[in-house]
Design a protein around this motif. Structure first.
Motif, PDB file in Angstrom:
ATOM      1  N   THR A   1       0.812  -1.228   0.000  1.00  0.00           N
ATOM      2  CA  THR A   1       0.000   0.000   0.000  1.00  0.00           C
ATOM      3  C   THR A   1       0.841   1.272   0.000  1.00  0.00           C
ATOM      4  O   THR A   1       0.312   2.358  -0.145  1.00  0.00           O
ATOM      5  CB  THR A   1      -0.919   0.032   1.232  1.00  0.00           C
ATOM      6  N   GLY A   2       2.141   1.132   0.176  1.00  0.00           N
ATOM      7  CA  GLY A   2       3.007   2.302   0.185  1.00  0.00           C
ATOM      8  C   GLY A   2       4.443   1.904   0.459  1.00  0.00           C
ATOM      9  O   GLY A   2       4.747   0.737   0.715  1.00  0.00           O
ATOM     10  N   SER A   3       5.333   2.871   0.388  1.00  0.00           N
ATOM     11  CA  SER A   3       6.742   2.594   0.642  1.00  0.00           C
ATOM     12  C   SER A   3       7.457   3.874   1.056  1.00  0.00           C
ATOM     13  O   SER A   3       6.932   4.979   0.883  1.00  0.00           O
ATOM     14  CB  SER A   3       7.409   2.012  -0.614  1.00  0.00           C
ATOM     15  N   ARG A   4       8.644   3.713   1.600  1.00  0.00           N
ATOM     16  CA  ARG A   4       9.516   4.837   1.925  1.00  0.00           C
ATOM     17  C   ARG A   4      10.955   4.349   1.837  1.00  0.00           C
ATOM     18  O   ARG A   4      11.227   3.146   1.936  1.00  0.00           O
ATOM     19  CB  ARG A   4       9.221   5.374   3.318  1.00  0.00           C
ATOM     20  N   PRO A   5      11.899   5.267   1.641  1.00  0.00           N
ATOM     21  CA  PRO A   5      13.306   4.847   1.599  1.00  0.00           C
ATOM     22  C   PRO A   5      13.718   4.207   2.927  1.00  0.00           C
ATOM     23  O   PRO A   5      13.249   4.607   3.990  1.00  0.00           O
ATOM     24  CB  PRO A   5      14.056   6.173   1.358  1.00  0.00           C
ATOM     25  N   ARG A   6      14.568   3.216   2.850  1.00  0.00           N
ATOM     26  CA  ARG A   6      15.021   2.538   4.061  1.00  0.00           C
ATOM     27  C   ARG A   6      16.081   3.384   4.759  1.00  0.00           C
ATOM     28  O   ARG A   6      17.036   3.850   4.135  1.00  0.00           O
ATOM     29  CB  ARG A   6      15.599   1.160   3.724  1.00  0.00           C
ATOM     30  N   SER A   7      15.918   3.562   6.035  1.00  0.00           N
ATOM     31  CA  SER A   7      16.866   4.355   6.808  1.00  0.00           C
ATOM     32  C   SER A   7      18.072   3.502   7.195  1.00  0.00           C
ATOM     33  O   SER A   7      17.965   2.274   7.303  1.00  0.00           O
ATOM     34  CB  SER A   7      16.201   4.900   8.076  1.00  0.00           C
ATOM     35  N   PRO A   8      19.230   4.124   7.421  1.00  0.00           N
ATOM     36  CA  PRO A   8      20.388   3.365   7.894  1.00  0.00           C
ATOM     37  C   PRO A   8      20.091   2.629   9.203  1.00  0.00           C
ATOM     38  O   PRO A   8      20.606   1.530   9.429  1.00  0.00           O
ATOM     39  CB  PRO A   8      21.453   4.444   8.085  1.00  0.00           C
ATOM     40  N   ALA A   9      19.265   3.231  10.062  1.00  0.00           N
ATOM     41  CA  ALA A   9      18.929   2.589  11.333  1.00  0.00           C
ATOM     42  C   ALA A   9      18.182   1.284  11.107  1.00  0.00           C
ATOM     43  O   ALA A   9      18.374   0.303  11.840  1.00  0.00           O
ATOM     44  CB  ALA A   9      18.093   3.529  12.196  1.00  0.00           C
TER      45      ALA A   9
ATOM     46  N   GLN B   1      24.024   6.603  17.328  1.00  0.00           N
ATOM     47  CA  GLN B   1      24.196   8.018  17.038  1.00  0.00           C
ATOM     48  C   GLN B   1      24.730   8.261  15.629  1.00  0.00           C
ATOM     49  O   GLN B   1      24.642   9.363  15.099  1.00  0.00           O
ATOM     50  CB  GLN B   1      25.121   8.678  18.060  1.00  0.00           C
ATOM     51  N   GLN B   2      25.269   7.194  15.020  1.00  0.00           N
ATOM     52  CA  GLN B   2      25.810   7.322  13.672  1.00  0.00           C
ATOM     53  C   GLN B   2      24.745   7.101  12.605  1.00  0.00           C
ATOM     54  O   GLN B   2      24.867   7.622  11.485  1.00  0.00           O
ATOM     55  CB  GLN B   2      26.956   6.318  13.489  1.00  0.00           C
ATOM     56  N   VAL B   3      23.708   6.325  12.926  1.00  0.00           N
ATOM     57  CA  VAL B   3      22.726   5.959  11.890  1.00  0.00           C
ATOM     58  C   VAL B   3      21.321   6.478  12.158  1.00  0.00           C
ATOM     59  O   VAL B   3      20.480   6.496  11.251  1.00  0.00           O
ATOM     60  CB  VAL B   3      22.665   4.427  11.723  1.00  0.00           C
ATOM     61  N   GLN B   4      21.028   6.883  13.378  1.00  0.00           N
ATOM     62  CA  GLN B   4      19.682   7.348  13.687  1.00  0.00           C
ATOM     63  C   GLN B   4      19.548   8.842  13.414  1.00  0.00           C
ATOM     64  O   GLN B   4      20.392   9.626  13.842  1.00  0.00           O
ATOM     65  CB  GLN B   4      19.330   7.056  15.147  1.00  0.00           C
ATOM     66  N   ARG B   5      18.503   9.180  12.734  1.00  0.00           N
ATOM     67  CA  ARG B   5      18.219  10.588  12.462  1.00  0.00           C
ATOM     68  C   ARG B   5      17.467  11.172  13.645  1.00  0.00           C
ATOM     69  O   ARG B   5      16.439  10.653  14.053  1.00  0.00           O
ATOM     70  CB  ARG B   5      17.365  10.713  11.197  1.00  0.00           C
TER      71      ARG B   5
END
Length: 447
Positions: free
Chosen positions: A171-179, A215-219
């Protein structure tokens, strides 16, 4: 047994498929486990008692692990324990981890989703054919290396997160985050360590890599909402004649506890949960029988507003016949039954109120915003850390429950301001008056 089609699933000498006659009709409505018995010189079978593939696969995995001649932790010749990562498939390690650990956790769905991402990577590699470096035949020995982790990270960055409905339709999508990628890496590490920690061990290797630091991958979440937005949400949720009770309770409980969404929907007044009882000045966000995790659930003082809601829910619970009480008593509920989340109602509310829709505006924004508001209204760092479960509990706190006075005062001022902006919206009924049962003497909890 038909033999015309590939099995649904196979592992070692066992395979799973439908038990069919020569004409294609089924002898049993359930999926069946088959294996060749060399002593009897014939194929034997055992029903899984289910027609659901996932459940049948679990049944086959259980049989495989119980078979000393098949399990990778045993030598098929002498029966002595052995542990060879180079012969233990990663897919088997994932299956065993899910069976013995993952499915027993409250976060089972999250664990399964993270590991499915790893399996998707293996399948994508298999699809490359001769160019593939990895695949479904990848062993734990290979998966423990940094080359595998680097390749998984590189592939994962290109894969969007897909949202599916109850029918498994996208039903939808979003870019995958580094986290998100690192969450799958961390879960993979847990699988490989589980294999090495098994008794007897199934693997003699451990991963030599670690997930990247948070802390390196979380926005960092930057969005915060104010009291005016909270009042608008509560006014919407409390609108008479609308089926928004679960959202309404979720908002009120979130304001009173500043808890994570998962902890809020888990609040229950049933006596056996030992979370709260009439007259109790504190509520334990961690119900009886649930093991604490890194996301610590604190014992909090009960604000008067929350006490009214809890008492009203307990009144409803005690009014039920005893045989109807199991599964009831959740403060956030839909027609009496607990809910996993309020995401659908939350999204509808955002659209109706013309608020932004996106990751920054998920229901978690309540916890971030309330913490910010409380801090800016005088809550000390010490009180707020304890209230939110961020401070590690000392032995003293096992005996002495914190009252967190500055956090309580800050939240009470927020509640008072919301009441001014949206009169009556904080109360459980539609009139704005306090619950008539708030002062009623309730039963005492045993134990």
């Amino acid at each position: 047994m038909s033999g015309r089609a590939a099995p649904v699933y196979n592992r070692g000498k066992y395979w799973l498929e439908w038990d069919e006659r020569a004409d294609g009709t089924r002898r049993s409505p359930y999926l069946t486990i088959f294996w060749y018995d060399p002593d009897a010189r014939r194929i034997r079978s055992s029903s899984t008692s289910t027609d659901v593939e996932d459940e049948a696969i679990i049944a086959l995995d259980r049989r495989y692990l119980a078979d000393a001649s098949e399990g990778p932790a045993f030598c098929p010749t002498c029966g002595h324990p052995t542990a060879q990562a180079k012969s233990y498939l990663l897919t088997d390690a994932i299956a065993d981890y899910n069976l013995e650990w993952g499915r027993t956790r409250t976060s089972a769905d999250t664990i399964e989703g993270r590991l499915k991402h790893v399996v998707d990577f293996l399948e994508a590699e298999d699809a490359k054919g001769e160019e593939a470096r990895f695949g479904l035949g990848t062993t734990c020995a290979i998966a423990c290396g940094t080359v595998f982790a680097t390749a998984l990270r590189a592939w994962s960055r290109t894969q969007p997160v897909l949202f599916r409905n109850g029918k498994k339709e996208v039903t939808g999508s979003r870019p995958r985050s580094p986290a998100s990628t690192e969450a799958s890496i961390a879960q993979l590490i847990a699988v490989l360590n589980h294999a090495a920690n098994a008794e007897p061990p199934r693997s003699d290797k451990r991963p030599i890599y670690k997930p990247l630091p948070a802390q390196q991958v979380q926005r960092k979440r930057r969005t915060r909402i104010g009291v005016a937005e909270l009042a608008a949400m509560l006014r919407y949720a409390a609108e008479p004649g609308k089926q928004r009770g679960s959202l309404h309770a979720f908002l009120v409980a979130s304001i009173c506890t500043v808890a994570r969404p998962g902890a809020v929907v888990d609040i229950n007044v049933a006596p056996e949960r030992l979370q709260w009882w009439p007259g109790a000045e504190a509520i334990d966000l961690n119900p009886q029988g649930r093991t604490q995790t890194k996301k610590h659930r604190a014992i909090l003082p009960v604000l008067p507003l929350l006490g009214e809601w809890l008492q009203a829910e307990l009144d409803d619970y005690l009014a039920l016949p005893i045989e109807q009480r199991p599964g009831r008593g959740f403060l956030v509920n839909y027609h009496g039954r607990g809910v996993q989340d309020v995401d659908r109602a939350w999204d509808t509310m955002l659209r109706n109120l013309q608020f932004p829709i996106g990751r920054e505006w998920r229901s978690y924004v309540l916890r971030h915003s309330l913490a910010t508001l409380a801090r800016n209204r005088g809550a000390t760092l010490w009180d707020l850390e304890g209230f939110m479960g961020h401070r590690a509990s000392s032995q003293t706190e096992v005996y002495a429950i914190g009252e967190f006075p500055t956090a309580k005062a800050a939240l009470q001022s927020i509640i008072s301001e919301i009441e001014t902006l949206a009169p009556g919206s904080l109360h459980r009924n539609d009139t704005g008056a306090s619950s008539p049962n708030a002062e009623r003497r309730g039963v005492k909890m045993s134990g």
